[in-house]
Enzyme design. Structure first.
Site, PDB file in Angstrom:
ATOM      1  N   PRO A   2       0.811  -1.169   0.000  1.00 36.60           N
ATOM      2  CG  PRO A   2      -0.433  -1.355   1.906  1.00 36.60           C
ATOM      3  CD  PRO A   2       0.753  -1.836   1.218  1.00 36.60           C
ATOM      4  CD  GLU A   3       4.009   2.339  -3.681  1.00 36.37           C
ATOM      5  OE1 GLU A   3       4.200   3.436  -4.220  1.00 36.37           O
ATOM      6  OE2 GLU A   3       4.523   1.284  -4.101  1.00 36.37           O
ATOM      7  NE  ARG A 113       6.838  -9.743   4.144  1.00 36.59           N
ATOM      8  CZ  ARG A 113       7.696  -9.096   3.366  1.00 36.59           C
ATOM      9  NH1 ARG A 113       7.287  -8.589   2.227  1.00 36.59           N
ATOM     10  NH2 ARG A 113       8.940  -8.954   3.721  1.00 36.59           N
TER      11      ARG A 113
END
Length: 277
Positions: A2-3, A113
DNA sequence: CATTACCTGCAA
DNA sequence: TTGCAGGTAATG
């Protein structure tokens, strides 16, 4: 994920579904390191009964404005997603935080993660989060003149500079590469060496890359989903990212992949020549 | 500035 | 088995 474009969609789609609802309880927190502040027991206690008043974004943080001056800031880091589910939904093993709403629906913070983070912030904490980040590149405050000043003051290789969120917020590895391709600037160029014309191209190249990402619902490489569980499609519109060996859309030269500041970096060696700085 | 750490899954 | 992945903070 996500940017900026992905986080923007995540925040909006979450807001559409949960603004006005009350967080009744946290019904799962199986990775306590996800909660950065306050201490976990306080977090669990304070979040109970809070009404979600608004959902927004600052840099790559999703910020849920709650009542009583509190804000819940959520960061998806590499693999996180926030999705809304019905009362009967069962979280899987990678869903580390579950918020139960007053209508029985649930918000799942899923993160393979485990890099994702949550902070429950008071007004001062929110102000600190805000001031830790640079200008929002899609606002009017982000002018070519401001960009030029940043590039001169923090002279560095241009790509790592674009990735530094304390200077410009929300640009990550994908959109940095796409922006530099748009601007026809090599990622290793020294930022202070860019001409006014190159700075102008970079300014619009950044905006174009981010706006294109927004337009296509963000990029989904693997994990990213919006609040409805829907993947983005911007990955189908990349000019260089992940396209090593494929032809440059502008000139047909095969896209190269190099490493810059420990990050995979994609560029067209013809359109983005190395300059003698 | 470069390196390492944090985690896990997946492709090579 | 090794290296790599959308992010960022901490450490030389």
């Amino acid at each position: 994920m996500p940017e900026l474009p992905e986080v923007e969609h995540a925040a909006r789609s979450l807001g559409e579904q949960i603004v006005g609802r009350t967080i009744v309880a946290v019904t799962r927190l199986d990775w306590e390191r996800m909660v950065e502040t306050p201490a976990v027991d306080q977090f669990l206690d304070l979040i109970q009964g809070r009404v979600v008043r608004a959902a927004g974004r600052r840099a790559k943080w999703i910020v849920l404005t709650l009542d009583d001056g509190w804000s819940l800031a959520l960061h998806l880091r590499m693999s996180g997603s926030l999705t809304v589910h019905g009362p009967a939904a069962e979280p899987d093993a990678y869903t580390h935080l579950v918020l139960l709403l007053d209508d029985g629906r649930q918000v799942f913070f899923h993160d393979t993660r485990k890099f994702g983070r949550a902070r429950l912030l008071d007004a001062a904490g929110l102000a600190a989060l805000d001031s830790a980040h640079g200008v929002e590149p899609l606002t009017d405050a982000f002018t070519p003149e401001l960009l030029a000043a940043l590039l001169r003051r923090y002279n560095a290789r241009i790509k790592p500079l674009l990735l530094n969120g304390r200077l410009i917020a929300g640009i990550g590895n994908i959109y940095a590469d796409e922006a530099l391709w748009n601007a026809q600037i090599h990622p290793l160029r020294q930022s202070a060496s860019l001409s006014d014309e190159e700075v102008a191209r970079l300014h619009s190249g950044i905006r174009l890359a981010l706006l294109q990402g927004l337009e296509h619902g963000g990029s989904t490489l693997r994990d990213y989903r919006n609040g409805y569980g829907v993947a983005g499609s911007n990955q189908n519109h990349f000019k260089v990212y992940g396209r090593a060996g494929a032809p440059c859309p502008r000139c047909g030269t095969p896209i190269e992949k190099i490493v810059v500041a420990q990050r995979g970096t994609h560029l067209c060696p013809y359109c983005q020549p190395i300059a003698v700085d």
